[in-house]
Motif scaffolding. Sequence first.
Motif, short mmCIF file in Angstrom:
data_model
loop_
_atom_site.label_atom_id
_atom_site.label_comp_id
_atom_site.label_asym_id
_atom_site.label_seq_id
_atom_site.Cartn_x
_atom_site.Cartn_y
_atom_site.Cartn_z
N GLN A 191 92.22 68.94 -13.03
CA GLN A 191 91.64 69.54 -11.83
C GLN A 191 91.59 68.53 -10.69
O GLN A 191 91.90 68.86 -9.54
CB GLN A 191 90.24 70.07 -12.15
N SER B 45 93.86 69.15 -7.41
CA SER B 45 93.09 69.30 -6.19
C SER B 45 93.48 68.25 -5.16
O SER B 45 93.59 68.54 -3.96
CB SER B 45 91.60 69.23 -6.50
N THR C 276 90.73 77.65 -8.58
CA THR C 276 89.32 77.42 -8.89
C THR C 276 88.83 78.36 -9.99
O THR C 276 88.10 77.95 -10.90
CB THR C 276 88.46 77.61 -7.63
N TYR D 267 90.29 77.17 -13.22
CA TYR D 267 89.62 75.92 -13.64
C TYR D 267 88.27 76.20 -14.27
O TYR D 267 87.97 75.71 -15.36
CB TYR D 267 89.46 74.99 -12.43
#
Length: 335
Positions: free
Chosen positions: A49, A53, A87, A90
């Motif tokens: 992540q 990101s 998101t 995740y």
Amino acid sequence: MDRTEDDMKLVGFFGIFKQSFKTVFSSKKIFAQITLAFILPLAIVFIVQMEISHHFFWKIDNNTLPYDSNDSHEATALDWLYYALFTIAYYALLTFFSVLSTAAVVFTIASIYTTREVVFRSVMKVIRKVWKRLLITFVFIYIAQFIYEVIGSIALAIPRVIFDYSSLGGVVVMLIILIFYVYGFLYLSVVCQLASVVAVLENIYGFNALKKGKDLTYGKKKVGMGIAFVLYGVLVCLIVVYLLLVEYGHEVYEFALVWRVVIGILCGILLLVLFLMFIVTQTVLYLVCKSYHQEAIDKLSLSTFLGAYTGETVVYPRPGAEIQLGSPQPPCEHV
């Protein structure tokens, strides 16, 4: 665990860490299996992540910072759509492996506390029986954390409109707000961690588990917040080290690829240990809080309750009655 119920309520900050490490090292095999099966994927999801990101959603990350005013990196609607989907994916994976890890570790520590023999096969049986109510509890935890984040964002936004953060007064106000924010975050974290343990070891889940977690913090709030502060502090340090020496190591320090790989592996191993200690300490804290509130956990009753998970016995509480560890047990029908 070699402590009695009366001894547990006297355990403090250092005692909880000592008891946690002692418990893990006394049953290295089962904790190693749980770590590889559930906590390793959790750590991988966490690291992936950060990488994704940073490399793919840097426009959104930059523009969501309170001090950033650079409009040259404005994210498009498509960027926000991809970011929203990422998101959701995740948090779905994070929740999935968090539920598995929490159920496995909590059951294992409770079994060790009652001197029950625990094997990985029995851990898998427990996960199949408690994941739903633990998932519901996690949903309420996320809701509570979301509400707190909204309140914290508003608290930071209002002074920004009134003060300039570049001025001394603005900096002082921001620091005061951050101190209160961190204090509230640590307290909420302790409540949520205790609630996740309650969802496994008691017939309470969801919002009621959060209420029970809040009640358990009375008298041990400072101890719990101190433990959370240390663990989250270590987590922040690991993230900073990873970003500086691994992510930007070739730019800032001109580290060779081999050194970045070695440091990255070390950070990953420490992250595994840290995630394990998060769950172990919160379970030991639960036992300490129960003893402190004179809800002495009868090891025989707890052993019977754990046995129902693994199919050794089936326990049917009376309608409306709950199996509350440390409270008088209602008459149960055993099959």
